[in-house]
Every structure is written in structure tokens, then in C-alpha cells.
Design a protein around this motif. Structure first.
Motif, short mmCIF file in Angstrom:
data_model
loop_
_atom_site.label_atom_id
_atom_site.label_comp_id
_atom_site.label_asym_id
_atom_site.label_seq_id
_atom_site.Cartn_x
_atom_site.Cartn_y
_atom_site.Cartn_z
N HIS A 1 0.85 -1.25 -0.16
CA HIS A 1 0.00 0.13 0.06
C HIS A 1 1.33 1.07 0.60
N ASP B 1 -1.24 4.24 -0.44
CA ASP B 1 -2.83 4.37 -0.04
C ASP B 1 -3.26 4.58 0.87
N ARG C 1 -7.88 2.44 2.06
CA ARG C 1 -7.41 0.87 1.09
C ARG C 1 -6.87 0.04 2.06
N SER D 1 -9.28 -4.64 -0.57
CA SER D 1 -8.93 -3.36 0.80
C SER D 1 -8.11 -4.35 2.23
N SER E 1 -7.73 -3.20 -7.30
CA SER E 1 -8.29 -2.32 -7.26
C SER E 1 -9.03 -1.48 -8.40
#
Length: 624
Positions: free
Chosen positions: A244, A247, A316, A344, A543
Motif C-alpha cells: 500500500h 494508498d 485501502r 482492501s 483495485s
């Protein structure tokens, strides 16, 4: 640069005053073609004057269940909301849709509050948000009696539960609405309530005769992962970097000090990380929350004081660096990830000290025996989720009375099933060592004795002469920590209630010590390699970022949205969600009529923003 946009306190109605069906309102105002499962049944129940208790997971569309009836019924809907930031965000979002929404709260001066009250009495407000403590004031109740009311919506209704994790005493007074306003329908909504809490909500809010609508608790787009805590800071950094990097996320910690140190750690590594806890000034908390809502890639590091009702759709990941006290708290907090339905991650590290600390806090609390018994059960359920060898989602849903027939395939125990081993002999060694050292020492010292450490403390105490000294060299220190963690989690050992951290035997361990019972323990998984993390975290679906083929077009639409949001003083997602922008990018509408068919584009937003986005799309096409 775009021209000035109107921003009025109470937006005028954008459609004719003739009665509209809920389906028409859903399409014309909110831009959606059809209700989600249960939404339509709930809406029609309330529109027809019935009461309802609604249990629906975060991101499941609870708000529409009262917002649509509010526009379909004559009068003003009163929405009871527990947090000022939450009601302000929802009012801003509704005004962007052309809905006449307002709030009454302590941030308003006398003139602002008076204007809002006049608007209510004049029928110029469709939805009015207020906190429970404001609603129950005699002045506010008198105002309500003078105004035509469409309905009462009690949001975050689990706050009424005295045994819940978000209890608000002012919610206890809301049961009087049934008697004070007998002809006005009431709808109570929550995302987090087991069967006992649902019953408590119905009783305390006088909704025992209301229809109950219970949607499934499952959030299939969230991947649940729980791993032993070895080096929490390094584990967090590795997790974010591997999966991530750019994110938006939330990191939960138990203490304010840990919040501050974790935020500094992330900031030092180049992340935009902001702290949020009750020790900060109200202004600083508001500023940090505002940045989290409006900017991309912001990570909030927070205590549980943060998050109730946060509508940001593109969170996320939610990471826990400490063990939550209950499955209700865990579900509520992890539910803030992936409200847009996209992939997520809910990531948690926990260790023996987490268990010991929570048990000590519980036993040392001033609660009654009944309260402590309930809290022990909640903590035991949380520990059960952590140590389970089967599907985590099945365990989590079962706790709330929901059932998943097959393993989910999108939690760590499904993706990488843990190994188990016969820990009977190791457990007997561990329990014997605790007993022979006098039940006066913590886990690290006991492991030193088991592994035959020659450190000064062990030698001076004479514990190098015990029969259990050195009998545990077959296991590493981390493996022994796993054994003790599982013994505490399963109730065979307990932490000293006086708070000194020493381990003590419980009655449950007798059959193990006598050899009358065998015990299976789970092997802690090896830390995942960074290269493999990205793929596993996306098993639940790509995503939006992964699906974009026209990166330049995506950035142009986001830039258009950001400029409009800044001009309006609202978070970008209030203009349009990412899913709406993605639909625009895919469909490439050329006219307002075509843009109106994009999911999430209602009549008011089409009228207000349509030309701006069409211009952006046309510029993209002309540059190709």
C-alpha cells in the motif's frame, strides 16, 4: 480555472414539488439505477410510516435507507448523529446533491443556529442533523413539536448499548421519541451489533415492535490478516511498502504515545502520516482529519477515538498495532476500509503482552462482576479469532449470527493454511516452569529458565537448580513466546491481576499437567516475503488503480474533481467517488444526457458539474 459555483446555506429544490417515488429519488438525486438488497424494503417500510431497526455493514448503504424516505415524505427528517465531523461531512455531501440539509451543533454561533431553526419551522430543510445531547434539550424538543417532521433516524444506534465499545449516555434518552412523537416513524441504524446488542437497542429505543432488517455482515472485498507481533514497527513498514505504498490508510494504536511515535516513524520514511488522539487540541484533530479526507495517500495514526462514521470511500488498509478489546471494535474499525467495494486489507499484529495488558486492564477496572464477565467473553472471542486455524471470516461472521457456508478464500488462514503441532509436552514444560518458579515472573524470564540461560538473574535466584531449567532448548525463544501466548489466549495461564506482568496458573491447566488432555497449537507462520505480498492482498479483486489503462485520462479527471472540491471546500469524494470517475473514463460520455447515465451522477451534480467534466473528457479525446 472554473467559474464561481453557487454555495447556498439551504440549496433550492432542483426538481418539481410533485411527490416522487423512492426509485425516482434514488435515480434523480443520487444517480443510482436500483436499490441494493434490503435497501428497497427498508425505504418503503419507512416511507409508509413504519419503524425499522437496520443492521447493515459499513459501506452497505445505510444512509440511503433514511435519506430517500426523508425526501419522499413531507416534512423534515431529524437525523441523530454522534459526531460533529460526521454530520458536517454528510450535510456537505447532501448539499452537493441539491438536498436541503443542515445541522445544529456546538460549532454554530447564535445567528447561524437561529437561521437554521427558522428554516426548520418554515419547512425549508429536508434533513436536519443534530447530536443526541442537543436533541434532548427542552428548547430543541419544543422546536421539533412546532415543525412538520418526516421521520427520526438514529444513526450509530449501537451507541445506546451500555456494554458496547462506543457507548454514549445521551443515547439512552432517545427512547422517549416514541411517546413524544407518536406519529413520526423512527429508523435506527448500526453496522455493529450481535444478537444481544440488537435486543438492547430495540428495548432502549422503544423499537421492539419495529421491523428488523438484518443484512449480511460480510465485507468480501476486505482481506483479514493477523500475524504474531515480532517487531511491530518493521512489520508495519514492510506491509505498507509491499502492498500500500501510495494508498490511504488508518493505523490504530492503543496509547497516545504510541500514536505519536508511529506517526513520526512513518513520516520519517516519507509517508504523509498524521496523529489523531484525544490529547491533541480540537483544532489539530480537525485539521488532521480534514487532510485525511481531502488529500490522497494520507495515513492517519490514531487511537479508537478516530473513525466513527468516516465516509471516505478509498481507505485501502486498516492496520492494528495492538489487539482490539472485542470483535465488535475490530469489525467496526476494519470496516472503515474499502467502503467503495474495492480490494482492501485489514492487517493486525498482536502478541502476548497485548493479551496480558488487556486482561490486566479488565480485571483492574471499576466495572461490576457482570460487566467484567461480559468483557472477558468479548476478549476471549477476539483471541479466538487471532488463534483460529480455519477461515477467519467464518469465525468473525458467526460471532454476529451470520454464517458463511464455505471458507472465504480471502483471509490469511485460507490463503496460507497454518500448520498445527502436538504441543502437549511443550505445554507441560511451560506450565511446570511457571509453577516451580513460584508464579512470580513474566514470560521472558520463564523462557530464560526453560532454555537454560546463564544470565545473572537466573543464577542468583537459584532457578538454575530447578528440574525445569534447560528442558526447553528444543524450541527457540520466539517459539516459546508463541506457546505462552496461546496458553494465555486459551485461558490456561493468566496475567497477575495486580499488574506486575507475572504469569499464573488457572484451574483449566490441571488436566494438561496430569497428562489427561492433549493440546494442539498452531505454528506461527514465517514472515511473508515482500515480493509476494502485493499479489495476495489483491485476491479479493483488483483495485481501481489496477484496472486503469488510460492513466493520463484518470489523472485529468481527478485534477478536475480536486479543483472543484477545493473551490467548494469539500473532500474530493463528495464531488464524485473514484468509482464514478472510473465509469466516466470507461464510457467517455459526449453529452450531458450520456453523462447522466454514469453511476453516481444525479440531477443536481449533472447540472452543477457536468460541463466541467465533459470539457475535460473532450480535451482528452482531442489530444489522442
Amino acid at each position: 480555472m472554473y467559474p464561481d459555483l453557487d454555495s447556498q446555506p439551504f440549496p433550492p429544490e432542483t426538481t418539481a414539488s410533485a411527490p416522487r417515488t423512492p426509485e425516482q429519488i434514488l435515480h434523480e438525486v443520487f444517480g443510482y439505477e436500483q436499490f441494493r438488497p434490503l435497501q428497497g424494503d427498508i425505504v418503503h417500510e419507512v416511507v409508509n410510516g413504519g419503524d425499522a431497526l437496520v443492521l447493515m455493514p459499513t459501506g452497505g448503504g445505510k444512509s440511503l435507507c433514511y435519506q430517500v424516505p426523508a425526501l419522499a415524505r413531507p416534512g423534515t427528517a431529524i437525523v441523530i448523529s454522534p459526531l460533529i465531523a460526521l454530520m458536517q461531512d454528510q450535510v456537505a455531501a447532501l448539499r452537493e446533491l441539491g438536498v436541503r440539509a443542515a445541522f445544529l451543533n456546538s460549532t454554530m454561533d447564535y445567528e447561524q443556529a437561529r437561521d437554521t431553526e427558522y428554516a426548520l419551522l418554515n419547512g425549508d430543510i429536508d434533513l436536519l442533523y443534530c447530536a443526541p445531547e442537543r436533541l434532548i434539550q427542552p428548547r430543541t424538543l419544543d422546536l421539533m413539536h412546532q415543525a412538520p417532521l418526516a421521520l427520526f433516524a438514529i444513526d450509530e444506534a449501537h451507541c445506546v448499548s451500555q456494554w458496547g465499545h462506543d457507548f454514549r449516555s445521551d443515547y439512552l434518552s432517545l427512547g422517549m421519541l416514541a411517546e413524544a412523537f407518536p406519529g413520526v416513524p423512527r429508523i435506527a441504524l448500526t453496522a455493529t451489533a450481535d444478537e444481544r446488542t440488537r435486543k438492547e437497542i430495540a428495548e432502549r429505543l422503544s423499537l421492539t415492535d419495529a421491523r428488523h432488517f438484518i443484512s449480511g455482515f460480510d465485507r468480501p472485498n476486505i482481506q483479514y490478516r493477523i500475524t504474531p507481533k515480532i517487531n511491530a514497527n518493521k512489520q508495519l513498514l514492510d506491509f505498507i511498502k509491499a502492498e500500500h505504498q501510495d494508498d490511504c490508510g488508518i493505523v490504530y494504536c492503543m496509547s497516545r504515545n504510541k500514536v505519536e511515535s508511529t506517526a513520526r516513524l512513518l513520516a520519517d520514511r516519507g509517508y504523509t502520516a498524521l496523529p489523531y488522539h484525544a490529547g491533541l487540541s480540537a483544532e489539530q484533530r480537525a485539521e488532521n482529519q480534514e487532510r485525511f479526507l481531502r488529500e490522497d495517500g494520507v495515513i492517519i495514526v490514531a487511537t479508537i477515538a478516530f473513525g466513527m462514521g468516516i465516509d471516505k470511500p478509498d481507505v485501502r488498509f486498516v492496520a492494528h498495532l495492538d489487539l482490539p478489546k472485542s470483535l465488535e471494535a475490530y469489525y467496526q474499525e476494519t470496516g472503515r476500509a474499502g467502503r467503495d467495494g474495492k480490494a482492501s486489507t485489514a492487517w493486525l499484529v498482536y502478541g502476548l503482552q497485548d493479551v496480558i495488558k488487556l486482561r490486566q486492564m479488565l480485571e483492574g477496572s471499576a466495572g461490576s462482576d457482570h460487566f467484567k464477565r461480559l468483557e472477558r467473553q468479548k476478549l476471549d472471542a477476539m483471541l479466538g479469532l487471532c488463534e483460529v486455524t480455519g477461515c477467519r471470516r467464518q469465525v468473525l461472521l458467526s460471532y454476529f449470527g451470520d454464517h458463511l457456508e464455505q471458507p472465504c478464500g480471502n483471509c490469511d488462514t485460507c490463503l496460507n493454511p497454518p500448520e498445527t503441532w502436538d504441543g502437549t509436552v511443550a505445554v507441560q514444560k511451560a506450565l511446570s516452569c511457571v509453577y516451580r518458579t513460584g508464579q512470580r515472573f513474566g514470560v521472558n524470564y520463564i523462557i530464560d529458565v526453560l532454555r537454560g540461560s546463564e544470565n545473572e538473574r537466573v543464577i542468583q535466584s537459584g532457578h538454575n537448580q530447578l528440574s525445569t531449567y534447560g528442558i526447553g532448548t528444543d524450541l527457540s525463544a520466539n517459539a516459546w513466546k508463541s506457546v505462552f501466548r496461546q496458553l494465555v489466549a486459551k485461558g490456561y495461564l493468566r496475567a497477575d491481576p495486580e499488574g506486575y506482568g507475572s504469569l499464573q496458573l488457572t484451574e483449566h491447566c490441571r488436566p494438561l499437567l496430569k497428562g489427561e488432555k492433549v493440546i494442539e497449537l498452531r505454528k506461527d507462520p514465517a514472515p511473508p516475503k515482500s515480493a509476494g505480498g502485493k499479489a495476495s492482498s489483491r485476491r479479493s479483486g483488483q483495485s481501481i488503480r489496477d484496472q486503469i489503462t488510460d492513466q493520463a485520462g484518470w489523472e485529468a479527471l481527478r485534477a478536475c474533481r480536486k479543483e472543484l472540491a477545493d473551490r467548494q471546500g469539500v473532500p474530493p469524494y463528495v464531488i464524485f467517488h473514484d468509482t464514478t470517475l472510473f465509469d466516466m473514463l470507461e464510457k467517455r460520455p459526449r453529452t450531458l444526457e450520456e453523462l447522466g447515465e454514469v453511476s453516481g451522477v444525479g440531477a443536481a451534480k449533472l447540472d452543477k458539474y457536468g460541463e466541467f467534466f465533459l470539457q475535460t473528457i473532450n480535451e482528452l479525446d482531442s489530444s489522442c
